[in-house]
Design an enzyme around this catalytic site. Structure first.
Site, PDB file in Angstrom:
ATOM      1  N   CYS A   1      47.183 -24.337  78.446  1.00  0.00           N
ATOM      2  CA  CYS A   1      48.190 -25.062  77.678  1.00  0.00           C
ATOM      3  C   CYS A   1      49.510 -24.314  77.793  1.00  0.00           C
ATOM      4  CB  CYS A   1      47.745 -25.141  76.217  1.00  0.00           C
ATOM      5  SG  CYS A   1      48.705 -26.255  75.214  1.00  0.00           S
TER       6      CYS A   1
ATOM      7  N   ASP B   1      38.590 -24.125  53.670  1.00  0.00           N
ATOM      8  CA  ASP B   1      38.515 -22.734  53.232  1.00  0.00           C
ATOM      9  C   ASP B   1      38.952 -22.578  51.780  1.00  0.00           C
ATOM     10  OD1 ASP B   1      38.173 -19.834  53.668  1.00  0.00           O
ATOM     11  OD2 ASP B   1      40.363 -19.806  53.429  1.00  0.00           O
TER      12      ASP B   1
END
Length: 166
Positions: free
Chosen positions: A84, A134
């Protein structure tokens, strides 16, 4: 902006004829303004969604923290996805929708350069949703420490655009 078209879909661009992996050379491509939007959602219990709405999650402001995580992920996509390109991010927009049993996140990324920003938008969505998980995982666990309701789903690119600069 017009929709990006790919006239060489059959050609493998990240692999050489010898099977070696390579980064695509975009040096000869013109600079274009680009925008990509990705969306995804995290399923949660209704009580957890209410705690998010009321800013009553023990770890803090869930959506503000997830927003920071999403933007950070966009800026670091090139470090986590092989091949990328590192691109100049000109804008990131995050939009959360808190629904009855889910939080939906949409991330829009803009750049001016030689390659698109779809991967950056996807990274923003997945990381932003992971941050939500989370932040609320203590509330989402059942008696056995499992997550019977919680799940990230429907992640995808909803639009991408590009416009060649004059």
């Amino acid at each position: 902006m017009t929709e990006d078209s790919d006239t060489e879909r059959d050609e493998l661009t990240h692999t050489t004829e010898e099977g070696e992996v390579q980064m695509v050379d975009v040096g000869a491509k013109p600079d274009t303004e680009r925008r990509a939007v990705a969306r995804g959602e995290i399923r949660l219990t209704e009580s957890t969604v209410e705690a998010i709405r009321g800013d009553e999650v023990e770890k803090g402001d869930v959506l503000a923290t997830a927003r920071v995580g999403a933007v950070q992920a966009v800026k670091h996509t090139w470090e986590t996805i092989p091949m990328c390109h590192q691109i100049p991010i000109t804008n990131v927009e995050t939009d959360f929708s808190v629904e009855t049993e889910r939080v939906v996140l949409e991330v829009a990324v803009e750049t001016t350069g030689k390659t698109g920003c779809e991967m950056e938008a996807l990274e923003g969505v997945t990381t932003g949703l992971n941050v939500v998980w989370d932040m609320v995982k203590a509330a989402e666990k059942d008696e056995a420490g499992q997550y019977p309701v919680t799940g990230i789903t429907d992640v995808g690119v909803v639009s991408k655009e590009k416009r060649v600069l004059d």
